[in-house]
Design a protein around this motif. Sequence first.
Motif, PDB file in Angstrom:
ATOM      1  N   ALA A  74      47.496  35.046  34.541  1.00 52.35           N
ATOM      2  CA  ALA A  74      48.408  34.607  35.494  1.00 52.35           C
ATOM      3  C   ALA A  74      47.470  34.783  36.875  1.00 52.35           C
ATOM      4  O   ALA A  74      46.871  35.829  36.954  1.00 52.35           O
ATOM      5  CB  ALA A  74      49.639  35.688  35.763  1.00 52.35           C
ATOM      6  N   GLU A  87      48.483  45.266  45.031  1.00 52.40           N
ATOM      7  CA  GLU A  87      49.330  43.875  44.952  1.00 52.40           C
ATOM      8  C   GLU A  87      50.524  43.924  44.919  1.00 52.40           C
ATOM      9  O   GLU A  87      51.411  43.059  45.918  1.00 52.40           O
ATOM     10  CB  GLU A  87      48.749  42.952  43.953  1.00 52.40           C
ATOM     11  CG  GLU A  87      47.007  42.836  44.172  1.00 52.40           C
ATOM     12  CD  GLU A  87      46.285  42.396  43.028  1.00 52.40           C
ATOM     13  OE1 GLU A  87      44.999  42.185  42.718  1.00 52.40           O
ATOM     14  OE2 GLU A  87      47.004  42.181  41.577  1.00 52.40           O
ATOM     15  N   ASP A 103      44.247  57.779  36.188  1.00 50.00           N
ATOM     16  CA  ASP A 103      44.755  57.552  37.631  1.00 50.00           C
ATOM     17  C   ASP A 103      46.155  56.996  37.631  1.00 50.00           C
ATOM     18  O   ASP A 103      46.965  56.838  38.466  1.00 50.00           O
ATOM     19  CB  ASP A 103      43.623  56.703  38.506  1.00 50.00           C
ATOM     20  CG  ASP A 103      43.490  55.486  37.949  1.00 50.00           C
ATOM     21  OD1 ASP A 103      43.274  55.075  36.767  1.00 50.00           O
ATOM     22  OD2 ASP A 103      43.432  54.318  38.962  1.00 50.00           O
ATOM     23  N   THR A 135      43.492  44.439  32.784  1.00 47.71           N
ATOM     24  CA  THR A 135      42.179  44.118  32.317  1.00 47.71           C
ATOM     25  C   THR A 135      41.713  44.932  30.884  1.00 47.71           C
ATOM     26  O   THR A 135      40.892  44.627  30.211  1.00 47.71           O
ATOM     27  CB  THR A 135      41.059  43.701  32.838  1.00 47.71           C
ATOM     28  OG1 THR A 135      40.768  44.746  33.476  1.00 47.71           O
ATOM     29  CG2 THR A 135      41.547  42.660  34.219  1.00 47.71           C
ATOM     30  N   SER A 166      51.763  38.326  31.281  1.00 54.81           N
ATOM     31  CA  SER A 166      50.584  37.905  31.270  1.00 54.81           C
ATOM     32  C   SER A 166      50.193  38.689  29.931  1.00 54.81           C
ATOM     33  O   SER A 166      50.089  40.153  30.131  1.00 54.81           O
ATOM     34  CB  SER A 166      49.896  38.242  32.470  1.00 54.81           C
ATOM     35  OG  SER A 166      48.403  38.192  32.123  1.00 54.81           O
ATOM     36  N   SER A 186      46.651  46.485  40.617  1.00 56.31           N
ATOM     37  CA  SER A 186      47.946  46.051  40.729  1.00 56.31           C
ATOM     38  C   SER A 186      49.101  46.510  41.408  1.00 56.31           C
ATOM     39  O   SER A 186      49.818  46.021  42.057  1.00 56.31           O
ATOM     40  CB  SER A 186      48.554  46.331  39.297  1.00 56.31           C
ATOM     41  OG  SER A 186      47.830  45.491  38.499  1.00 56.31           O
TER      42      SER A 186
HETATM   43  O1  UPG Z   1      46.703  38.056  34.401  1.00 53.88           O
HETATM   44  C1  UPG Z   1      46.259  38.671  34.951  1.00 53.88           C
HETATM   45  C2  UPG Z   1      45.787  39.963  34.750  1.00 53.88           C
HETATM   46  C3  UPG Z   1      45.002  40.621  35.837  1.00 53.88           C
HETATM   47  N1  UPG Z   1      44.916  40.179  37.033  1.00 53.88           N
HETATM   48  C4  UPG Z   1      44.071  40.897  37.981  1.00 53.88           C
HETATM   49  O2  UPG Z   1      43.383  41.749  37.397  1.00 53.88           O
HETATM   50  C5  UPG Z   1      43.397  42.771  38.381  1.00 53.88           C
HETATM   51  C6  UPG Z   1      43.490  44.166  37.247  1.00 53.88           C
HETATM   52  O3  UPG Z   1      43.264  45.187  38.058  1.00 53.88           O
HETATM   53  P1  UPG Z   1      43.931  46.724  37.741  1.00 53.88           P
HETATM   54  O4  UPG Z   1      45.332  46.348  38.098  1.00 53.88           O
HETATM   55  O5  UPG Z   1      43.335  47.714  38.772  1.00 53.88           O
HETATM   56  O6  UPG Z   1      43.824  46.929  36.195  1.00 53.88           O
HETATM   57  P2  UPG Z   1      42.696  47.221  35.476  1.00 53.88           P
HETATM   58  O7  UPG Z   1      41.302  46.501  35.710  1.00 53.88           O
HETATM   59  O8  UPG Z   1      43.074  47.288  34.077  1.00 53.88           O
HETATM   60  O9  UPG Z   1      42.247  48.792  35.821  1.00 53.88           O
HETATM   61  C7  UPG Z   1      41.252  49.380  35.692  1.00 53.88           C
HETATM   62  O10 UPG Z   1      40.382  49.819  36.925  1.00 53.88           O
HETATM   63  C8  UPG Z   1      41.306  50.421  37.947  1.00 53.88           C
HETATM   64  C9  UPG Z   1      40.674  50.464  39.115  1.00 53.88           C
HETATM   65  O11 UPG Z   1      39.624  51.190  39.166  1.00 53.88           O
HETATM   66  C10 UPG Z   1      42.043  51.781  37.669  1.00 53.88           C
HETATM   67  O12 UPG Z   1      43.191  52.027  38.431  1.00 53.88           O
HETATM   68  C11 UPG Z   1      42.761  51.601  36.048  1.00 53.88           C
HETATM   69  O13 UPG Z   1      43.123  52.885  35.591  1.00 53.88           O
HETATM   70  C12 UPG Z   1      41.841  51.008  35.351  1.00 53.88           C
HETATM   71  O14 UPG Z   1      42.449  50.719  33.918  1.00 53.88           O
HETATM   72  C13 UPG Z   1      44.337  42.642  39.303  1.00 53.88           C
HETATM   73  O15 UPG Z   1      43.729  42.393  40.558  1.00 53.88           O
HETATM   74  C14 UPG Z   1      45.150  41.638  38.853  1.00 53.88           C
HETATM   75  O16 UPG Z   1      45.459  40.801  40.038  1.00 53.88           O
HETATM   76  C15 UPG Z   1      45.292  38.800  37.390  1.00 53.88           C
HETATM   77  O17 UPG Z   1      45.072  38.358  38.268  1.00 53.88           O
HETATM   78  N2  UPG Z   1      45.784  38.270  36.404  1.00 53.88           N
END
Ligand code: UPG
Length: 415
Positions: free
Chosen positions: A295, A320, A336, A242, A268, A317
Amino acid sequence: LPNCSFSFIGTDKSNAILFPKPHIPNNIKAYSISDGIPEGHVLGKNPTEKLNLFLQTGPENLHKGIELAEAETKKRVTCIVADAFVTSSLFVAQTLNVPWIALWLPNSCSLSLYFYTELIRQHCANHAGNTTLDFLPGLSKLRVEDMPQDLLDVGEKETVFARELNSLGKVLPQAKVVVMNFFEELEPPLFVQDMRSKLQSLLYVVPLPSTLLPPSDTDSSGCLSWLDTKNSKSVAYVCFGTVVAPPPHELVAVAEALEESGFPFLWSLKEGLIGLLPNGFVERTKKHGKIVSWAPQTQVLAHDSVGVFVTHCGANSVIESVSSGVPMICKPFFGDQVVAARVIEDVWEIGVIMEGKVFTKNGLVKSLDLILVNQEGKKIRDNALKVKKTVEDAGRPEGQAAQDFDTLVEVISRS
Ligand SMILES: O=c1ccn([C@@H]2O[C@H](COP(=O)(O)OP(=O)(O)O[C@H]3O[C@H](CO)[C@@H](O)[C@H](O)[C@H]3O)[C@@H](O)[C@H]2O)c(=O)[nH]1
């Protein structure tokens, strides 16, 4: 804890995203405080700018949120549970004389770095990028090049966010509990042992096997039905979370690699970035590729058709992906994420890091081949399934996560 009232203090923006969601219990109520962004200020591209502005608001801002909650509920706050790097919440807890519970939400192993900041800085100043940090307990595979820039910047370059992070080694031992958002069973044992020796209490709470993870929002874009039409373990799922986005030339490299390799892909990609893809790419790859702006990631990764996850290694991610046994191609951006990528490649051996941490067409084609089809990738694929099994076992009612969860509930209810 149905008899406890929880006041969730966030910014207007984050509360507006979270609180309309279903499944929020009645005893959790949101209160909004300032996000610290001056009126009329336009945020730049740096993903940590928002954090810096928020952190600058300091303990007074948090106090305001607590005052709002206490005035409305007519109850006193008895415990503060906060993001570990909002260290001003510790000072608020001390002023109110209540326990402070710190949540470490980034990739778990990265916490170690903040207990060895000085040693790491010295080591990085005197050694080449590929030198390992042998002195880090359980994390001796980490390299100089994996160290977050925020950790190395000193003096004027150090941002508020970096200062908060770099103070954690002194701050976190004052927490009644530090809660990790991960599976203890997957951690290097020496890392956990070292953290336990430095903290009052360390609990591993939250994630459950993929089947039990809360569903992401609906599949309005048809990703799951599209995946149903693909072969087992044949699809590359691409998503960078995100916060970050690859620079334009790397996005082009990803597109070129997906087109050249011919593997089915689900990408995505934020809407605003589609215009940066090569001319005609979307049209040419329509038969084997699908691009969506969001997604249902947890379900996508749990789908049998997905064979590899091209990821930035954000903590959620990673959780998951390991829960679903999907190997990863890692392109970490900062903090991180870089540490997690090294753990994925060299500790769990369930993925590879893009060479130079940069997307190139040939580099990505090579990695996709390795993980999706080549015999040399078999060990990585097998390891990913082993890790999935470990996570499934860890999530059982008699596992550590369930016990730690009960301990945390007890600490909160007793305070
Ligand atoms: O199309 C999409 C895109 C994202 N997600 C969800 O969005 C979340 C994304 O989380 P993450 O993978 O942690 O990424 P970010 O939100 O970008 O991460 C921020 O926050 C994390 C937790 O603190 C840190 O590890 C990262 O460095 C920081 O960039 C996950 O649950 C994904 O499943 C979706 O469901 N669909």
